[in-house]
Write a protein that holds these residues in place. Structure first.
Motif, PDB file in Angstrom:
ATOM      1  N   ILE A  32       0.832  -1.204   0.000  1.00 33.02           N
ATOM      2  CA  ILE A  32       0.000   0.000   0.000  1.00 33.02           C
ATOM      3  C   ILE A  32       0.866   1.253   0.000  1.00 33.02           C
ATOM      4  O   ILE A  32       0.509   2.276  -0.610  1.00 33.02           O
ATOM      5  CB  ILE A  32      -0.962  -0.034   1.203  1.00 33.02           C
ATOM      6  N   LYS A  33       2.021   1.195   0.626  1.00 27.85           N
ATOM      7  CA  LYS A  33       2.936   2.336   0.607  1.00 27.85           C
ATOM      8  C   LYS A  33       3.406   2.632  -0.816  1.00 27.85           C
ATOM      9  O   LYS A  33       3.465   3.795  -1.243  1.00 27.85           O
ATOM     10  CB  LYS A  33       4.140   2.056   1.512  1.00 27.85           C
ATOM     11  N   ARG A  34       3.749   1.575  -1.571  1.00 29.82           N
ATOM     12  CA  ARG A  34       4.149   1.777  -2.969  1.00 29.82           C
ATOM     13  C   ARG A  34       3.000   2.366  -3.787  1.00 29.82           C
ATOM     14  O   ARG A  34       3.216   3.211  -4.660  1.00 29.82           O
ATOM     15  CB  ARG A  34       4.625   0.456  -3.571  1.00 29.82           C
ATOM     16  N   LEU A  35       1.784   1.921  -3.493  1.00 34.21           N
ATOM     17  CA  LEU A  35       0.611   2.468  -4.155  1.00 34.21           C
ATOM     18  C   LEU A  35       0.454   3.957  -3.827  1.00 34.21           C
ATOM     19  O   LEU A  35       0.165   4.781  -4.708  1.00 34.21           O
ATOM     20  CB  LEU A  35      -0.627   1.689  -3.713  1.00 34.21           C
ATOM     21  N   ALA A  36       0.665   4.306  -2.552  1.00 27.43           N
ATOM     22  CA  ALA A  36       0.504   5.692  -2.106  1.00 27.43           C
ATOM     23  C   ALA A  36       1.574   6.618  -2.680  1.00 27.43           C
ATOM     24  O   ALA A  36       1.413   7.844  -2.639  1.00 27.43           O
ATOM     25  CB  ALA A  36       0.526   5.750  -0.579  1.00 27.43           C
ATOM     26  N   GLU A  37       2.649   6.052  -3.196  1.00 28.01           N
ATOM     27  CA  GLU A  37       3.688   6.879  -3.813  1.00 28.01           C
ATOM     28  C   GLU A  37       3.261   7.408  -5.177  1.00 28.01           C
ATOM     29  O   GLU A  37       3.851   8.369  -5.683  1.00 28.01           O
ATOM     30  CB  GLU A  37       4.982   6.070  -3.945  1.00 28.01           C
ATOM     31  N   VAL A  38       2.231   6.798  -5.776  1.00 26.60           N
ATOM     32  CA  VAL A  38       1.798   7.217  -7.115  1.00 26.60           C
ATOM     33  C   VAL A  38       0.337   7.664  -7.166  1.00 26.60           C
ATOM     34  O   VAL A  38      -0.074   8.307  -8.133  1.00 26.60           O
ATOM     35  CB  VAL A  38       2.037   6.093  -8.155  1.00 26.60           C
ATOM     36  N   LYS A  39      -0.467   7.341  -6.137  1.00 26.53           N
ATOM     37  CA  LYS A  39      -1.878   7.707  -6.141  1.00 26.53           C
ATOM     38  C   LYS A  39      -2.327   8.067  -4.723  1.00 26.53           C
ATOM     39  O   LYS A  39      -1.801   7.530  -3.749  1.00 26.53           O
ATOM     40  CB  LYS A  39      -2.738   6.557  -6.670  1.00 26.53           C
ATOM     41  N   PRO A  40      -3.318   8.964  -4.602  1.00 31.48           N
ATOM     42  CA  PRO A  40      -3.845   9.270  -3.264  1.00 31.48           C
ATOM     43  C   PRO A  40      -4.475   8.036  -2.625  1.00 31.48           C
ATOM     44  O   PRO A  40      -5.197   7.292  -3.282  1.00 31.48           O
ATOM     45  CB  PRO A  40      -4.905  10.345  -3.552  1.00 31.48           C
ATOM     46  N   VAL A  41      -4.188   7.845  -1.338  1.00 27.02           N
ATOM     47  CA  VAL A  41      -4.719   6.694  -0.596  1.00 27.02           C
ATOM     48  C   VAL A  41      -5.311   7.187   0.717  1.00 27.02           C
ATOM     49  O   VAL A  41      -4.634   7.867   1.493  1.00 27.02           O
ATOM     50  CB  VAL A  41      -3.626   5.648  -0.320  1.00 27.02           C
ATOM     51  N   VAL A  42      -6.562   6.850   0.954  1.00 26.84           N
ATOM     52  CA  VAL A  42      -7.231   7.191   2.210  1.00 26.84           C
ATOM     53  C   VAL A  42      -7.613   5.896   2.916  1.00 26.84           C
ATOM     54  O   VAL A  42      -8.178   4.992   2.306  1.00 26.84           O
ATOM     55  CB  VAL A  42      -8.482   8.055   1.965  1.00 26.84           C
ATOM     56  N   ILE A  43      -7.311   5.825   4.191  1.00 25.49           N
ATOM     57  CA  ILE A  43      -7.657   4.667   5.008  1.00 25.49           C
ATOM     58  C   ILE A  43      -9.024   4.883   5.634  1.00 25.49           C
ATOM     59  O   ILE A  43      -9.298   5.944   6.201  1.00 25.49           O
ATOM     60  CB  ILE A  43      -6.614   4.437   6.121  1.00 25.49           C
ATOM     61  N   SER A  44      -9.878   3.884   5.543  1.00 18.80           N
ATOM     62  CA  SER A  44     -11.188   3.911   6.185  1.00 18.80           C
ATOM     63  C   SER A  44     -11.243   2.776   7.194  1.00 18.80           C
ATOM     64  O   SER A  44     -11.190   1.608   6.830  1.00 18.80           O
ATOM     65  CB  SER A  44     -12.295   3.756   5.135  1.00 18.80           C
ATOM     66  N   MET A  45     -11.329   3.128   8.477  1.00 17.69           N
ATOM     67  CA  MET A  45     -11.352   2.117   9.530  1.00 17.69           C
ATOM     68  C   MET A  45     -12.781   1.702   9.840  1.00 17.69           C
ATOM     69  O   MET A  45     -13.673   2.549   9.982  1.00 17.69           O
ATOM     70  CB  MET A  45     -10.687   2.650  10.800  1.00 17.69           C
TER      71      MET A  45
END
Length: 300
Positions: free
Chosen positions: A103-116
């Motif tokens: 997920i970190k690699r994904l967040a390096e190229v696209k916005p990532v929001v965590i939903s708990m």
């Protein structure tokens, strides 16, 4: 009056039909190739833009499906941003770390929001630290920052039933943690060092992902569980809200006017009996149990 000479299609209808089929196939193949996105993505340019959703659910024992789905979303240009929906109490240390890195690699190229969801604790929170923003419900159970090692011991039982145990090893720590012998002070110190190393790895991830100082984290990193509201006050989450709140936050990060349609994964294999036993008996998944030995290291 001279009759019209038959054309090629009339003289050779079979050959003409074959040539038409070949031409149609070549045209289709060329058009398909031209519409494919670069970097090996097989999605055509006219594919509708979407938000990706990564679901992390239950005991974290196998990272492959989540990691593979994160990789697909990362390389799909039609995915403009990603929601990571976490509803997990944690699980294996290595599996949690592998999901985090995916997920970190994904967040390096696209916005990532965590939903708990209901719970995003221990390994679940470890994964959450990879996102750009964390949204939790006020009553979400999160935190539980720490590591535990479970070492069952059957020596007393064996003595009662008259069974002895002998272990021949190549080194004094090779049989450390055996359930058939009492742990020595040296073995305890050895295992404690392993636990603290993994604990510090956990803290380092939060320092990096949440941009917090260690002294801010340590008072809450004693294994305690926090509600979403408590976590917000301590700086471990960014916003209180539900899943829709997370979508709206992702919309802002992507600079869009409205949320996009969703592409969810990884696909969950339905096994009613297995899910029922796991839920009722609070068991780890069967494949996870097989992969673990008697020493279990858990972000749980």
């Amino acid at each position: 009056m001279q009759a019209n000479k038959p054309n090629f299609s009339q003289k050779h209808p079979l050959l003409f039909g074959i040539m038409l089929i070949i031409a149609a196939v070549a045209l289709f193949a060329g058009a398909t190739a031209a519409l494919r996105v670069s970097k090996g993505n097989s999605m055509p340019y006219f594919t509708q833009d979407k938000f990706g959703v990564i679901n992390v659910e239950g005991f974290i024992g196998d990272s492959r499906k989540v990691s593979e789905w994160a990789y697909k979303l990362r390389n799909n240009d039609s995915i403009k941003g990603v929601i990571v929906r976490i509803n997990s109490p944690g699980g294996g240390v290595a599996a949690s770390q592998e999901m985090y890195y995916a997920i970190k690699r994904l967040a390096e190229v696209k916005p990532v929001v965590i939903s708990m969801g209901t719970v995003a604790a221990s390994g679940g929170y470890y994964i959450a630290a990879a996102g750009h923003k964390i949204v939790a419900n006020p009553a979400t159970l999160t935190g539980s920052i720490g590591v535990k090692m479970e070492l069952p011991n059957f020596k007393g039982l064996m003595q009662k039933i008259g069974v002895s145990y002998l272990s021949l090893t190549s080194g004094k720590l090779k049989a450390a943690g055996s359930p058939f012998q009492t742990m020595t002070p040296e073995e305890r110190e050895y295992f404690q060092a392993i636990i603290m190393d993994m604990y510090n790895q956990f803290i380092d991830v939060i320092v990096e992902g949440r941009h917090m100082k260690r002294e801010q984290i340590l008072p809450y990193a004693d294994g305690r569980v926090m509600t979403g509201q408590q976590a917000l006050a301590a700086g471990f989450v960014d916003i209180l809200g539900d899943r829709e709140t997370a979508y709206m936050e992702l919309t802002k990060l992507c600079k869009l006017d409205a949320p996009l349609p969703l592409e969810e994964g990884p696909k969950k294999e339905q096994n009613f009996l297995k899910d029922l036993l796991t839920s009722v008996l609070d068991l780890a998944p069967v494949n996870t149990v097989r992969e673990q030995n008697s020493i279990q290291l858990l972000y749980n």
